[in-house]
Scaffold this motif. Sequence first.
Motif, PDB file in Angstrom:
ATOM      1  N   LEU A 242      75.889  -0.992  57.503  1.00  0.00           N
ATOM      2  CA  LEU A 242      75.842  -0.025  56.420  1.00  0.00           C
ATOM      3  C   LEU A 242      75.969  -0.577  55.155  1.00  0.00           C
ATOM      4  CD1 LEU A 242      75.924   3.252  56.050  1.00  0.00           C
ATOM      5  CD2 LEU A 242      78.393   2.710  56.352  1.00  0.00           C
ATOM      6  N   PHE A 243      74.941  -0.279  54.396  1.00  0.00           N
ATOM      7  CA  PHE A 243      75.270  -1.021  52.885  1.00  0.00           C
ATOM      8  C   PHE A 243      75.138   0.122  51.997  1.00  0.00           C
ATOM      9  CE2 PHE A 243      72.631  -3.786  55.730  1.00  0.00           C
ATOM     10  CZ  PHE A 243      73.247  -5.241  55.152  1.00  0.00           C
ATOM     11  N   ARG A 244      75.896   0.116  50.752  1.00  0.00           N
ATOM     12  CA  ARG A 244      75.697   0.948  49.729  1.00  0.00           C
ATOM     13  C   ARG A 244      74.487   0.623  48.997  1.00  0.00           C
ATOM     14  NH1 ARG A 244      79.851   3.643  48.215  1.00  0.00           N
ATOM     15  NH2 ARG A 244      82.192   2.842  49.148  1.00  0.00           N
ATOM     16  N   ALA A 245      73.879   1.964  48.533  1.00  0.00           N
ATOM     17  CA  ALA A 245      72.375   1.581  47.976  1.00  0.00           C
ATOM     18  C   ALA A 245      72.411   2.854  47.051  1.00  0.00           C
ATOM     19  CB  ALA A 245      71.376   2.080  49.176  1.00  0.00           C
ATOM     20  N   ARG A 246      71.582   2.601  46.067  1.00  0.00           N
ATOM     21  CA  ARG A 246      71.197   3.284  44.749  1.00  0.00           C
ATOM     22  C   ARG A 246      69.649   3.836  45.131  1.00  0.00           C
ATOM     23  NH1 ARG A 246      72.020  -0.160  41.244  1.00  0.00           N
ATOM     24  NH2 ARG A 246      69.833  -0.576  40.469  1.00  0.00           N
ATOM     25  N   VAL A 247      69.617   5.141  45.113  1.00  0.00           N
ATOM     26  CA  VAL A 247      68.203   5.904  45.432  1.00  0.00           C
ATOM     27  C   VAL A 247      67.614   6.292  44.255  1.00  0.00           C
ATOM     28  CG1 VAL A 247      66.962   7.137  47.021  1.00  0.00           C
ATOM     29  CG2 VAL A 247      68.929   6.139  47.862  1.00  0.00           C
ATOM     30  N   GLN A 248      66.280   6.212  44.078  1.00  0.00           N
ATOM     31  CA  GLN A 248      65.556   6.914  43.115  1.00  0.00           C
ATOM     32  C   GLN A 248      64.226   6.854  43.260  1.00  0.00           C
ATOM     33  OE1 GLN A 248      66.101   5.326  39.081  1.00  0.00           O
ATOM     34  NE2 GLN A 248      65.545   7.264  38.116  1.00  0.00           N
ATOM     35  N   GLN A 249      63.530   8.025  43.355  1.00  0.00           N
ATOM     36  CA  GLN A 249      62.172   8.332  43.408  1.00  0.00           C
ATOM     37  C   GLN A 249      61.539   7.426  44.607  1.00  0.00           C
ATOM     38  OE1 GLN A 249      60.770   8.012  39.369  1.00  0.00           O
ATOM     39  NE2 GLN A 249      61.346  10.029  38.874  1.00  0.00           N
ATOM     40  N   GLY A 250      61.919   7.524  45.791  1.00  0.00           N
ATOM     41  CA  GLY A 250      61.154   6.870  46.942  1.00  0.00           C
ATOM     42  C   GLY A 250      61.677   5.637  47.022  1.00  0.00           C
ATOM     43  N   LYS A 251      62.731   4.890  46.440  1.00  0.00           N
ATOM     44  CA  LYS A 251      62.916   3.451  46.498  1.00  0.00           C
ATOM     45  C   LYS A 251      64.353   3.424  46.514  1.00  0.00           C
ATOM     46  CE  LYS A 251      58.949   1.414  44.217  1.00  0.00           C
ATOM     47  NZ  LYS A 251      58.638   0.687  42.826  1.00  0.00           N
ATOM     48  N   LEU A 259      63.939  -1.532  48.614  1.00  0.00           N
ATOM     49  CA  LEU A 259      63.008  -1.071  49.813  1.00  0.00           C
ATOM     50  C   LEU A 259      62.750   0.403  49.764  1.00  0.00           C
ATOM     51  CD1 LEU A 259      65.594  -2.146  52.763  1.00  0.00           C
ATOM     52  CD2 LEU A 259      63.346  -3.305  52.171  1.00  0.00           C
ATOM     53  N   ALA A 260      61.614   0.666  50.277  1.00  0.00           N
ATOM     54  CA  ALA A 260      60.901   1.866  50.042  1.00  0.00           C
ATOM     55  C   ALA A 260      61.630   3.096  51.093  1.00  0.00           C
ATOM     56  CB  ALA A 260      59.328   1.913  50.820  1.00  0.00           C
ATOM     57  N   SER A 261      61.903   4.209  50.473  1.00  0.00           N
ATOM     58  CA  SER A 261      62.578   5.236  50.949  1.00  0.00           C
ATOM     59  C   SER A 261      61.881   6.605  50.851  1.00  0.00           C
ATOM     60  CB  SER A 261      64.224   5.425  50.380  1.00  0.00           C
ATOM     61  OG  SER A 261      64.748   4.415  50.710  1.00  0.00           O
ATOM     62  N   PRO A 262      60.805   6.773  51.351  1.00  0.00           N
ATOM     63  CA  PRO A 262      59.843   7.947  51.319  1.00  0.00           C
ATOM     64  C   PRO A 262      60.423   9.251  51.357  1.00  0.00           C
ATOM     65  CG  PRO A 262      59.237   6.566  53.058  1.00  0.00           C
ATOM     66  CD  PRO A 262      60.064   5.711  52.563  1.00  0.00           C
ATOM     67  N   GLU A 263      61.619   9.246  52.251  1.00  0.00           N
ATOM     68  CA  GLU A 263      62.222  10.584  52.288  1.00  0.00           C
ATOM     69  C   GLU A 263      62.918  11.062  51.157  1.00  0.00           C
ATOM     70  OE1 GLU A 263      65.099   7.157  54.085  1.00  0.00           O
ATOM     71  OE2 GLU A 263      62.690   7.672  53.735  1.00  0.00           O
ATOM     72  N   HIS A 264      63.050  10.101  50.419  1.00  0.00           N
ATOM     73  CA  HIS A 264      63.867  10.746  49.208  1.00  0.00           C
ATOM     74  C   HIS A 264      62.617  10.265  47.865  1.00  0.00           C
ATOM     75  CE1 HIS A 264      67.220  10.903  51.383  1.00  0.00           C
ATOM     76  NE2 HIS A 264      67.162   9.477  51.843  1.00  0.00           N
ATOM     77  N   SER A 265      61.430  10.522  48.013  1.00  0.00           N
ATOM     78  CA  SER A 265      60.450  10.693  46.907  1.00  0.00           C
ATOM     79  C   SER A 265      60.795  11.489  45.714  1.00  0.00           C
ATOM     80  CB  SER A 265      59.199  10.836  47.518  1.00  0.00           C
ATOM     81  OG  SER A 265      58.986  12.122  47.998  1.00  0.00           O
ATOM     82  N   GLN A 266      61.518  12.442  45.784  1.00  0.00           N
ATOM     83  CA  GLN A 266      61.517  13.387  44.863  1.00  0.00           C
ATOM     84  C   GLN A 266      63.141  13.364  44.221  1.00  0.00           C
ATOM     85  OE1 GLN A 266      59.038  15.335  43.515  1.00  0.00           O
ATOM     86  NE2 GLN A 266      57.837  14.343  45.569  1.00  0.00           N
TER      87      GLN A 266
END
Length: 354
Positions: A242-251, A259-266
């Motif tokens: 488990l890593f802390r991550a910063r998510v924005q517009q699919g990344k 890394l790609a995070s397509p489930e959070h593209s919006q």
Amino acid sequence: MSIRIEGVNKRFGDFVALDNIDLSINTGALTALLGPSGSGKTTLLRIIAGLEQADSGRVHFNEQDITGQHVSERGVGFVFQHYALFKHMTVFDNVAYGLTVKPKKLRPSKAEIDKKVRELLELVQLGWTAERYPAQLSGGQRQRIALARALAVEPKVLLLDEPFGALDAKVRAELRRWLRRLHDEIHITSVFVTHDQEEALEVADRIVVMNKSHIEQEGSPEEVYDKPANPFVYEFLGNVNLFRARVQQGKSQIGPVELASPEHSQAEEQQGFAYVRPHEIDVFAKAQSDSLPVTLDLVTIVGPVARLEVMSLSDQQLIHVELPKEQFRQLGLQQGDQAWILPRYSKVFLGEGI
């Protein structure tokens, strides 16, 4: 025989065992009810069998409502964890028991019973044990006899409650492969309870993951492993980092790693937690672009796999990594060395974690 569970609830005093369970099981499928102790899986199995009555909700076999039917009327075969064989009876008589106690007008002739029992013993590959007693058989052999006995009455549905839980690891692995092959031969609708993730992933057509009286996710073994619906399913089905991550517009950004995070593209910029399985991490002996520096704390070789525990130099987080033994040997790393890691894939859940 299809099974449909509709709005089933069950309490034992103040304890909620099942909370509004809806579930459909297709004809001929081998379905695993998977979850930790106390998740409700055995209670659900017993309600399907008629050994327990739901407080509310309905149970259907082939769209026929059988909620009020007694267990003896449902046409189910039940295999328990501890075999429940009659010690004073031979293997032959154990398997024949369900046929011999049928009402006289429904009871097969002695010749028919003899033929049926010997066919079943051959099916479970134990024809030579007919005149032996349960105490003369191994645990794995006794469990196969218990299964033959359940099949003797030609049940519409086969239910198995932790069928291999009392066996050692090697025998358990052999029997689950055998059960999968047997099911492919007889195609009877089957439901089995297990808390063993590997067992469910290897044997079942469908997996129903349960937790705290609810169904968390259902799907094929590949679906629930590769696309977990929530953090609980991810953590329950195998080891995970488990890593802390910063998510924005699919990344997603894990330290210097993107890394790609397509489930959070919006998604606008948010904090989340990235789940990475040990085998989804690459290891390097030299720094790579955006790689994370670590110290190699522990190396354990298990057959063809090298299991590593590494410590992140940036935040002292312990990270588990798995890679082929030969690949690890080629890196030339020793315990205590500095190395670099790079996650290849992650699944990010916003605002959630352990």
